[in-house]
Design an enzyme around this catalytic site. Structure first.
Site, PDB file in Angstrom:
ATOM      1  N   ARG A  23     -10.809  23.328  21.019  1.00  0.00           N
ATOM      2  CA  ARG A  23     -11.700  22.366  20.343  1.00  0.00           C
ATOM      3  C   ARG A  23     -11.135  20.949  20.357  1.00  0.00           C
ATOM      4  NH1 ARG A  23     -11.484  25.132  14.695  1.00  0.00           N
ATOM      5  NH2 ARG A  23      -9.318  25.204  15.417  1.00  0.00           N
ATOM      6  N   GLU A  28      -1.436  17.434  10.158  1.00  0.00           N
ATOM      7  CA  GLU A  28      -1.334  16.888   8.821  1.00  0.00           C
ATOM      8  C   GLU A  28      -0.727  15.483   8.952  1.00  0.00           C
ATOM      9  OE1 GLU A  28       0.851  19.363   6.124  1.00  0.00           O
ATOM     10  OE2 GLU A  28      -0.544  21.059   6.298  1.00  0.00           O
ATOM     11  N   ASP A  48      -4.144   2.504   0.987  1.00  0.00           N
ATOM     12  CA  ASP A  48      -4.316   2.823   2.416  1.00  0.00           C
ATOM     13  C   ASP A  48      -5.043   1.670   3.092  1.00  0.00           C
ATOM     14  OD1 ASP A  48      -4.935   6.469   2.361  1.00  0.00           O
ATOM     15  OD2 ASP A  48      -3.150   5.258   1.957  1.00  0.00           O
ATOM     16  N   ASN A  49      -4.614   1.327   4.289  1.00  0.00           N
ATOM     17  CA  ASN A  49      -5.261   0.254   5.057  1.00  0.00           C
ATOM     18  C   ASN A  49      -5.702   0.781   6.411  1.00  0.00           C
ATOM     19  OD1 ASN A  49      -4.637  -1.554   3.007  1.00  0.00           O
ATOM     20  ND2 ASN A  49      -2.764  -2.277   4.001  1.00  0.00           N
ATOM     21  N   ARG A  59      -0.603  -8.587  15.488  1.00  0.00           N
ATOM     22  CA  ARG A  59      -0.654  -8.834  14.042  1.00  0.00           C
ATOM     23  C   ARG A  59       0.783  -8.753  13.523  1.00  0.00           C
ATOM     24  NH1 ARG A  59      -6.008  -7.559  11.480  1.00  0.00           N
ATOM     25  NH2 ARG A  59      -7.462  -6.879  13.132  1.00  0.00           N
ATOM     26  N   HIS A  62       4.809  -9.480   9.327  1.00  0.00           N
ATOM     27  CA  HIS A  62       4.474  -9.727   7.924  1.00  0.00           C
ATOM     28  C   HIS A  62       5.359  -8.959   6.952  1.00  0.00           C
ATOM     29  CE1 HIS A  62       0.167 -10.317   9.654  1.00  0.00           C
ATOM     30  NE2 HIS A  62       0.935 -11.352   9.927  1.00  0.00           N
ATOM     31  N   LYS A  71       5.702   1.072   4.415  1.00  0.00           N
ATOM     32  CA  LYS A  71       4.486   1.352   5.192  1.00  0.00           C
ATOM     33  C   LYS A  71       4.697   2.571   6.096  1.00  0.00           C
ATOM     34  CE  LYS A  71       3.567  -3.580   5.237  1.00  0.00           C
ATOM     35  NZ  LYS A  71       3.764  -4.821   6.013  1.00  0.00           N
ATOM     36  N   HIS A 118       7.017  -6.463   9.548  1.00  0.00           N
ATOM     37  CA  HIS A 118       6.299  -5.486  10.384  1.00  0.00           C
ATOM     38  C   HIS A 118       5.196  -6.160  11.170  1.00  0.00           C
ATOM     39  CE1 HIS A 118       2.898  -2.574  10.910  1.00  0.00           C
ATOM     40  NE2 HIS A 118       3.854  -2.027  11.644  1.00  0.00           N
ATOM     41  N   TYR A 131      -2.482   2.696   7.843  1.00  0.00           N
ATOM     42  CA  TYR A 131      -1.176   2.792   7.202  1.00  0.00           C
ATOM     43  C   TYR A 131      -1.291   2.890   5.691  1.00  0.00           C
ATOM     44  CZ  TYR A 131      -1.789  -2.339   7.396  1.00  0.00           C
ATOM     45  OH  TYR A 131      -2.275  -3.618   7.343  1.00  0.00           O
ATOM     46  N   GLU A 142       2.327 -13.058   0.245  1.00  0.00           N
ATOM     47  CA  GLU A 142       2.498 -12.798   1.680  1.00  0.00           C
ATOM     48  C   GLU A 142       3.431 -13.802   2.341  1.00  0.00           C
ATOM     49  OE1 GLU A 142      -1.498 -12.463   3.566  1.00  0.00           O
ATOM     50  OE2 GLU A 142      -0.697 -10.546   4.183  1.00  0.00           O
ATOM     51  N   LYS A 166      -2.738 -17.898  10.721  1.00  0.00           N
ATOM     52  CA  LYS A 166      -1.461 -17.905   9.959  1.00  0.00           C
ATOM     53  C   LYS A 166      -0.323 -17.337  10.797  1.00  0.00           C
ATOM     54  CE  LYS A 166      -2.431 -13.628   7.359  1.00  0.00           C
ATOM     55  NZ  LYS A 166      -1.441 -12.642   7.779  1.00  0.00           N
ATOM     56  N   ASP A 167      -0.608 -16.406  11.674  1.00  0.00           N
ATOM     57  CA  ASP A 167       0.465 -15.798  12.468  1.00  0.00           C
ATOM     58  C   ASP A 167       1.019 -16.758  13.526  1.00  0.00           C
ATOM     59  OD1 ASP A 167       0.115 -13.582  10.953  1.00  0.00           O
ATOM     60  OD2 ASP A 167      -0.660 -12.290  12.546  1.00  0.00           O
TER      61      ASP A 167
HETATM   62  C1  LIG Z   1      -3.169  -6.972   4.472  1.00  0.00           C
HETATM   63  C2  LIG Z   1      -4.443  -7.080   3.670  1.00  0.00           C
HETATM   64  C3  LIG Z   1      -5.423  -8.005   3.994  1.00  0.00           C
HETATM   65  N1  LIG Z   1      -6.574  -8.080   3.245  1.00  0.00           N
HETATM   66  C4  LIG Z   1      -7.587  -9.045   3.654  1.00  0.00           C
HETATM   67  C5  LIG Z   1      -7.116 -10.483   3.693  1.00  0.00           C
HETATM   68  C6  LIG Z   1      -7.854 -11.101   4.840  1.00  0.00           C
HETATM   69  O1  LIG Z   1      -9.067 -11.689   4.385  1.00  0.00           O
HETATM   70  C7  LIG Z   1      -8.181  -9.939   5.765  1.00  0.00           C
HETATM   71  C8  LIG Z   1      -7.307  -9.912   7.001  1.00  0.00           C
HETATM   72  O2  LIG Z   1      -5.964 -10.003   6.548  1.00  0.00           O
HETATM   73  P1  LIG Z   1      -4.785 -10.259   7.564  1.00  0.00           P
HETATM   74  O3  LIG Z   1      -5.235 -11.220   8.633  1.00  0.00           O
HETATM   75  O4  LIG Z   1      -3.553 -10.615   6.756  1.00  0.00           O
HETATM   76  O5  LIG Z   1      -4.582  -8.825   8.210  1.00  0.00           O
HETATM   77  P2  LIG Z   1      -3.403  -8.393   9.171  1.00  0.00           P
HETATM   78  O6  LIG Z   1      -3.018  -9.510  10.084  1.00  0.00           O
HETATM   79  O7  LIG Z   1      -3.799  -7.094   9.756  1.00  0.00           O
HETATM   80  O8  LIG Z   1      -2.183  -8.144   8.171  1.00  0.00           O
HETATM   81  C9  LIG Z   1      -1.452  -6.941   8.185  1.00  0.00           C
HETATM   82  O9  LIG Z   1      -0.761  -6.948   9.391  1.00  0.00           O
HETATM   83  C10 LIG Z   1       0.529  -6.400   9.454  1.00  0.00           C
HETATM   84  C11 LIG Z   1       0.598  -5.515  10.659  1.00  0.00           C
HETATM   85  C12 LIG Z   1       1.066  -5.747   8.269  1.00  0.00           C
HETATM   86  O10 LIG Z   1       2.044  -4.994   8.341  1.00  0.00           O
HETATM   87  C13 LIG Z   1       0.493  -6.027   6.953  1.00  0.00           C
HETATM   88  O11 LIG Z   1       0.125  -4.807   6.356  1.00  0.00           O
HETATM   89  C14 LIG Z   1      -0.634  -6.943   6.921  1.00  0.00           C
HETATM   90  O12 LIG Z   1      -0.089  -8.231   6.697  1.00  0.00           O
HETATM   91  O13 LIG Z   1      -7.976  -8.738   4.999  1.00  0.00           O
HETATM   92  C15 LIG Z   1      -6.798  -7.275   2.150  1.00  0.00           C
HETATM   93  O14 LIG Z   1      -7.831  -7.372   1.471  1.00  0.00           O
HETATM   94  N2  LIG Z   1      -5.829  -6.360   1.796  1.00  0.00           N
HETATM   95  C16 LIG Z   1      -4.665  -6.226   2.524  1.00  0.00           C
HETATM   96  O15 LIG Z   1      -3.822  -5.359   2.179  1.00  0.00           O
END
Ligand SMILES: Cc1cn([C@H]2C[C@H](O)[C@@H](COP(=O)(O)OP(=O)(O)O[C@H]3O[C@H](C)C(=O)[C@H](O)[C@H]3O)O2)c(=O)[nH]c1=O
Length: 184
Positions: A23, A28, A48-49, A59, A62, A71, A118, A131, A142, A166-167
């Site tokens: 299948r 887990e 959880d994200n 990305r 951070h 994480k 990360h 994650y 942040e 921002k990155d």
């Molecule tokens: C991280 C996060 C973001 N947001 C909102 C804030 C922004 O409006 C939108 C996108 O956020 P961001 O551009 O910071 O997402 P990533 O670039 O994926 O950030 C993550 O990327 C790297 C890989 C990481 O390890 C972190 O978990 C996290 O910083 O989601 C939320 O509402 N909750 C959250 O926990």
């Protein structure tokens, strides 16, 4: 499940047991008791994200300053190069990193304890990246390290990744440490 230690303290690669049949497969993806016992994950997860990204996206790198998150990261579809960087100047592995390919083929997970930076770069056409975090998201808390910091020297698979605004503006390691110490 199989747990592989890395050169960074507490950063471990987890290979869940995969049950394949005609299948498809079953695994887990988390078990509190087993991950505590076998992978040394003592902290509880509270959030959880899930993010989806296209090929060439990067990305990171951070972390949260005062609410550092552990994480447990995994890929449900696609593939990434996932990276953790030791940003603790008191650590014996300060400035070192681990880079691991996580994919829906190898089913590998990476646990990154609080205190590391990360990030990941997307290798497949798209990736669904999930994650579990050991603390909540605090936007004002942040911070980040430049993805291409020469002091760290990560060999990313893309030269010009697609980055968020921002990155594109995080400091290098020495500048980051000065900022965190409040000396810059
Ligand atoms: C991280 C996060 C973001 N947001 C909102 C804030 C922004 O409006 C939108 C996108 O956020 P961001 O551009 O910071 O997402 P990533 O670039 O994926 O950030 C993550 O990327 C790297 C890989 C990481 O390890 C972190 O978990 C996290 O910083 O989601 C939320 O509402 N909750 C959250 O926990």
């Amino acid at each position: 499940m199989n747990v592989i230690q890395t050169r960074l303290p507490g950063v471990v690669i987890i290979e869940p047991r995969v049950f394949g049949d005609h299948r498809g497969f079953f695994l887990e993806s988390f078990s509190a008791e087993r991950y505590k016992q076998d992978a040394g994950i003592e902290l509880d997860f509270v959030q959880d994200n899930h993010s989806r990204s296209v090929k060439g996206v990067l990305r990171g790198l951070h972390f949260q300053k005062n609410h550092p998150q552990g994480k447990l990261v995994s890929v449900s579809r696609g593939a990434v190069l996932d990276v953790a960087v030791d940003i603790n100047p008191e650590s014996a592995t300060f400035g070192e990193h681990v880079a691991v390919e996580l994919s829906d083929d190898n089913h590998r997970q990476l646990y990154i304890p609080p205190g590391y930076a990360h990030g990941f770069c997307v290798l497949s056409d798209t990736v669904d990246f999930s994650y579990k975090c050991t603390d909540y998201y605090y936007p004002e808390d942040e911070a980040g390290l430049a993805w291409n910091c020469p002091e760290v020297g990560i060999e990313w698979p893309v030269e010009t990744p697609a980055l968020s605004e921002k990155d594109q503006h995080y400091p290098g390691l020495s500048e980051l440490v000065n900022q965190l110490k409040g000396t810059s």
